[in-house]
Design an enzyme around this catalytic site. Structure first.
Site, PDB file in Angstrom:
ATOM      1  N   ASP A  14       0.775  -1.248   0.000  1.00  0.00           N
ATOM      2  CA  ASP A  14       0.000   0.000   0.000  1.00  0.00           C
ATOM      3  C   ASP A  14       0.809   1.303   0.000  1.00  0.00           C
ATOM      4  O   ASP A  14       0.551   2.198   0.803  1.00  0.00           O
ATOM      5  CB  ASP A  14      -0.960   0.019   1.197  1.00  0.00           C
ATOM      6  N   LYS A  76      -6.903  -4.708  -2.652  1.00  0.00           N
ATOM      7  CA  LYS A  76      -7.446  -5.400  -1.487  1.00  0.00           C
ATOM      8  C   LYS A  76      -8.345  -4.473  -0.675  1.00  0.00           C
ATOM      9  O   LYS A  76      -8.245  -3.252  -0.781  1.00  0.00           O
ATOM     10  CB  LYS A  76      -6.320  -5.962  -0.611  1.00  0.00           C
ATOM     11  N   CYS A 108      -1.704  -2.113   7.928  1.00  0.00           N
ATOM     12  CA  CYS A 108      -1.655  -3.130   6.874  1.00  0.00           C
ATOM     13  C   CYS A 108      -0.352  -3.932   6.870  1.00  0.00           C
ATOM     14  O   CYS A 108      -0.375  -5.140   6.654  1.00  0.00           O
ATOM     15  CB  CYS A 108      -1.899  -2.488   5.510  1.00  0.00           C
TER      16      CYS A 108
END
Length: 180
Positions: A14, A76, A108
């Site tokens: 991310d 995701k 995350c």
């Protein structure tokens, strides 16, 4: 655990446009992540990247996205990349070692690392290539991941362990391009 290029995967969590400016040391995280991708490419280490809810957090930072190949980016919605259920199927072979970088360290990255460890994988988190909005959250996440069995490493530790020895064409190429 000692890292082995033939057993490793580089996983980028991310590193996204709308989040990166808020990350403490975000520019450095992006630069170190791009460096790791370059070394992985030189040594044949598979690369995977994730995007958390890109409609809200934006696409992967261009400096990273430009280095990714088709099929290496997974969208995701779960915080953990493992929870989506398809992460392992995108990596050829049964690689046991996962080198992890990205953001945010305490959300995350941490949840993915804990799930990788629970799935029996060996995990190395690259300290200078992970970040959070607050430095204290990053520090706590690194401590917690270490307590659960992850190795906390530097990018050069990763590179030299993947290289394994000097005086090879790969060593010379990586030394020339990445080790300064």
């Amino acid at each position: 655990m000692r890292l082995n290029a033939q057993q490793s995967v580089l996983l980028i969590i991310d590193v996204q446009g709308r989040l990166s400016p808020a990350i403490d040391g975000g520019t450095a995280v992006i630069d170190h992540t791009a460096w790791l991708i370059g070394v992985a490419r030189q040594l044949g280490v598979p690369v995977m990247a994730t995007e958390q809810y890109p409609q809200g957090l934006g696409a992967t930072e261009p400096k990273i996205a430009d280095l990714l190949l088709p099929g290496e980016l997974l969208e995701k919605s779960h915080f953990s990349a493992v929870a989506e259920g398809n992460l392992f199927s995108h990596v050829n072979g049964n690689r046991r070692q996962w080198v992890v970088c990205g953001t945010e360290s305490h959300v995350c990255v941490q949840q993915t690392v804990l799930d990788l460890l629970a799935a029996g994988r060996q995990v190395a988190v690259v300290e200078e290539a992970v970040g959070s909005r607050k430095a204290s959250d990053k520090a706590l996440a690194l401590k917690r991941m270490r307590q659960h069995g992850a190795d906390i490493v530097s990018r050069e530790m990763v590179a030299f362990e993947w290289l394994n020895k000097a005086n090879t064409p790969q060593f010379k190429a990586v030394l020339k391009e990445f080790i300064r």
